[in-house]
Design a protein around this motif. Sequence first.
Motif, PDB file in Angstrom:
ATOM      1  N   ALA A 233       0.805  -1.284   0.002  1.00  0.00           N
ATOM      2  CA  ALA A 233       0.068   0.109  -0.359  1.00  0.00           C
ATOM      3  C   ALA A 233       1.041   1.166  -0.204  1.00  0.00           C
ATOM      4  N   PRO A 234       2.072   1.414  -1.434  1.00  0.00           N
ATOM      5  CA  PRO A 234       2.785   2.654  -0.219  1.00  0.00           C
ATOM      6  C   PRO A 234       2.067   3.886  -1.339  1.00  0.00           C
ATOM      7  N   CYS A 235       0.397   3.906  -2.057  1.00  0.00           N
ATOM      8  CA  CYS A 235       0.146   4.921  -2.133  1.00  0.00           C
ATOM      9  C   CYS A 235      -0.915   5.649  -1.470  1.00  0.00           C
ATOM     10  N   PRO A 236      -1.669   4.372  -0.421  1.00  0.00           N
ATOM     11  CA  PRO A 236      -2.636   5.237   0.012  1.00  0.00           C
ATOM     12  C   PRO A 236      -1.805   5.772   1.444  1.00  0.00           C
ATOM     13  N   ALA A 237      -0.300   5.307   1.536  1.00  0.00           N
ATOM     14  CA  ALA A 237       0.473   5.979   2.257  1.00  0.00           C
ATOM     15  C   ALA A 237       0.905   7.194   2.385  1.00  0.00           C
ATOM     16  N   GLY A 238       1.719   7.676   0.996  1.00  0.00           N
ATOM     17  CA  GLY A 238       1.762   8.769   0.479  1.00  0.00           C
ATOM     18  C   GLY A 238       0.698   9.452   0.434  1.00  0.00           C
ATOM     19  N   GLY A 239      -0.650   9.170   0.898  1.00  0.00           N
ATOM     20  CA  GLY A 239      -1.551  10.118   0.779  1.00  0.00           C
ATOM     21  C   GLY A 239      -2.837  10.412  -1.054  1.00  0.00           C
ATOM     22  N   LEU A 240      -2.046   9.224  -1.620  1.00  0.00           N
ATOM     23  CA  LEU A 240      -3.005   9.304  -2.653  1.00  0.00           C
ATOM     24  C   LEU A 240      -3.823   7.586  -3.383  1.00  0.00           C
ATOM     25  N   GLY A 241      -4.634   8.184  -3.453  1.00  0.00           N
ATOM     26  CA  GLY A 241      -5.706   6.584  -3.562  1.00  0.00           C
ATOM     27  C   GLY A 241      -5.056   5.630  -4.895  1.00  0.00           C
ATOM     28  N   CYS A 242      -5.028   4.146  -3.991  1.00  0.00           N
ATOM     29  CA  CYS A 242      -4.317   2.963  -5.292  1.00  0.00           C
ATOM     30  C   CYS A 242      -5.001   3.313  -6.697  1.00  0.00           C
ATOM     31  N   TYR A 243      -5.159   3.030  -7.608  1.00  0.00           N
ATOM     32  CA  TYR A 243      -5.737   3.468  -9.079  1.00  0.00           C
ATOM     33  C   TYR A 243      -5.149   1.507  -9.721  1.00  0.00           C
ATOM     34  N   GLY A 244      -5.211   0.692  -8.998  1.00  0.00           N
ATOM     35  CA  GLY A 244      -5.088  -0.672  -9.473  1.00  0.00           C
ATOM     36  C   GLY A 244      -3.857  -1.423  -9.900  1.00  0.00           C
ATOM     37  N   CYS A 245      -2.802  -0.776 -10.215  1.00  0.00           N
ATOM     38  CA  CYS A 245      -1.566  -1.389 -10.660  1.00  0.00           C
ATOM     39  C   CYS A 245      -1.608  -2.813 -10.789  1.00  0.00           C
ATOM     40  N   ARG A 246      -1.597  -3.169  -9.691  1.00  0.00           N
ATOM     41  CA  ARG A 246      -1.643  -4.309  -9.499  1.00  0.00           C
ATOM     42  C   ARG A 246      -2.821  -5.926 -10.645  1.00  0.00           C
ATOM     43  N   GLY A 247      -3.617  -4.903 -10.451  1.00  0.00           N
ATOM     44  CA  GLY A 247      -4.950  -5.291 -11.401  1.00  0.00           C
ATOM     45  C   GLY A 247      -5.678  -6.431 -10.362  1.00  0.00           C
ATOM     46  N   PRO A 248      -7.218  -6.777 -10.506  1.00  0.00           N
ATOM     47  CA  PRO A 248      -7.996  -6.701  -9.880  1.00  0.00           C
ATOM     48  C   PRO A 248      -7.462  -8.116  -9.104  1.00  0.00           C
ATOM     49  N   VAL A 249      -7.944  -8.027  -7.078  1.00  0.00           N
ATOM     50  CA  VAL A 249      -7.896  -9.500  -6.117  1.00  0.00           C
ATOM     51  C   VAL A 249      -9.225 -10.147  -6.863  1.00  0.00           C
ATOM     52  N   ALA A 250      -8.426 -11.551  -6.444  1.00  0.00           N
ATOM     53  CA  ALA A 250      -9.503 -12.615  -6.747  1.00  0.00           C
ATOM     54  C   ALA A 250     -11.027 -12.127  -6.268  1.00  0.00           C
ATOM     55  N   ASP A 251     -11.481 -13.170  -6.303  1.00  0.00           N
ATOM     56  CA  ASP A 251     -13.715 -12.648  -6.003  1.00  0.00           C
ATOM     57  C   ASP A 251     -13.797 -11.169  -5.568  1.00  0.00           C
ATOM     58  N   ALA A 252     -13.216 -10.066  -6.188  1.00  0.00           N
ATOM     59  CA  ALA A 252     -13.449  -8.380  -6.049  1.00  0.00           C
ATOM     60  C   ALA A 252     -15.221  -8.771  -5.311  1.00  0.00           C
ATOM     61  N   ASN A 253     -15.305  -7.832  -4.761  1.00  0.00           N
ATOM     62  CA  ASN A 253     -16.808  -7.298  -4.645  1.00  0.00           C
ATOM     63  C   ASN A 253     -16.554  -6.905  -5.146  1.00  0.00           C
ATOM     64  N   TYR A 254     -17.123  -5.941  -6.819  1.00  0.00           N
ATOM     65  CA  TYR A 254     -17.923  -4.287  -7.591  1.00  0.00           C
ATOM     66  C   TYR A 254     -18.537  -4.115  -7.205  1.00  0.00           C
ATOM     67  N   ASP A 255     -19.917  -4.862  -7.127  1.00  0.00           N
ATOM     68  CA  ASP A 255     -21.199  -4.232  -6.229  1.00  0.00           C
ATOM     69  C   ASP A 255     -20.640  -3.468  -5.342  1.00  0.00           C
ATOM     70  N   GLU A 256     -20.511  -3.856  -4.447  1.00  0.00           N
ATOM     71  CA  GLU A 256     -19.664  -3.147  -2.744  1.00  0.00           C
ATOM     72  C   GLU A 256     -19.408  -2.034  -3.593  1.00  0.00           C
ATOM     73  N   PHE A 257     -18.248  -2.551  -4.424  1.00  0.00           N
ATOM     74  CA  PHE A 257     -16.567  -1.445  -4.293  1.00  0.00           C
ATOM     75  C   PHE A 257     -17.328  -0.003  -4.856  1.00  0.00           C
ATOM     76  N   PHE A 258     -18.412   0.175  -6.320  1.00  0.00           N
ATOM     77  CA  PHE A 258     -19.009   0.017  -6.811  1.00  0.00           C
ATOM     78  C   PHE A 258     -20.836   0.983  -6.203  1.00  0.00           C
ATOM     79  N   THR A 259     -20.541   1.115  -5.446  1.00  0.00           N
ATOM     80  CA  THR A 259     -21.516   1.058  -3.844  1.00  0.00           C
ATOM     81  C   THR A 259     -21.455   1.997  -2.953  1.00  0.00           C
ATOM     82  N   ILE A 260     -20.682   1.934  -2.520  1.00  0.00           N
ATOM     83  CA  ILE A 260     -19.801   3.173  -1.761  1.00  0.00           C
ATOM     84  C   ILE A 260     -19.185   3.978  -2.522  1.00  0.00           C
ATOM     85  N   ALA A 261     -18.473   3.986  -3.392  1.00  0.00           N
ATOM     86  CA  ALA A 261     -17.863   4.555  -4.240  1.00  0.00           C
ATOM     87  C   ALA A 261     -18.842   5.709  -4.351  1.00  0.00           C
ATOM     88  N   ARG A 262     -19.948   5.328  -5.222  1.00  0.00           N
ATOM     89  CA  ARG A 262     -21.174   6.412  -5.853  1.00  0.00           C
ATOM     90  C   ARG A 262     -21.665   7.432  -3.992  1.00  0.00           C
TER      91      ARG A 262
END
Length: 250
Positions: free
Chosen positions: A198-227
């Motif tokens: 987590a170097p980006c959050p540690a530096g005060g920047l949101g993650c831009y996903g350079c490592r790609g999707p985690v297995a079994d990501a809960n996209y629906d929940e993520f989009f709901t929270i983001a919205r």
Amino acid sequence: MKYLGIEPEKLKVAVFDFTGCEGCELQFANKEETVADFLKALEVVNFREISSAGGNDYDIAFIDGAVTRGDEITRLIQIRKQAKLLVALGSCACFGGVNKLKNVLDLNKVNREVYGKDPKETLPARAVKEIVPVDLEIPGCPVNKDEVERIVQHLMWDIPFQFPVYPVCFECKQRFITCIFELGQLCLGPITQGGCNAPCPAGGLGCYGCRGPVADANYDEFFTIARERGFKKREIDEHLNFFGGFEGVR
Ligand code: SF4
Ligand code: SF4
Ligand code: SF4
């Protein structure tokens, strides 16, 4: 690097650069504490950035960068024929990386604007796996050197490597970092594969996903929270598209 008194065979490796900033291959020569031992475990057969050796007798080929030109396609197919194991190194090689941002543009128009009467050949950016079969993908922009070292050790002993199955949030919380969402920024940490610490959050920047999707990501929940936090589709899409790892996820 003996284990139980056994000295493993040196890995005969080659590292090849395609379209990218070469930052991932530079990681091979990074980290002073371990770089000497790390390189001792390898027989570097071909690696333009750190060696004058230019041989073709290698077992493992690391590919750094995306594919964006016709001659790169030919070269990659040739490398695939030679390599027993082909490894995509970094987000450009794994997903196309930041190079894929250009794929939504009119490339002829951009070429004329940038190069005028002397346009350069440029194809839509593609990941290595879109051209040839890939045996192993090591994501990251750049790749994490500690992880590369661990993977090389696994290759030496022919033991499968397990990538983290937890998201960036997990490591972020281990480091007691204030959540970037609480600071009013968007962060892809909940849906991105951990392993970067987590170097980006540690530096005060949101993650831009350079490592790609985690297995079994809960996209629906993520989009709901983001919205719910007020982020618009355009901003979410900008994050998802940045490194090309979330293609098809909306
Ligand atoms: S993944 Fe990032 S660091 Fe690696 S070559 Fe591409 S742009 Fe450079
Ligand atoms: S800052 Fe990002 S990675 Fe850290 S906990 Fe919040 S959402 Fe997760
Ligand atoms: S926090 Fe996200 S963008 Fe930053 S290095 Fe980790 S995966 Fe990549």
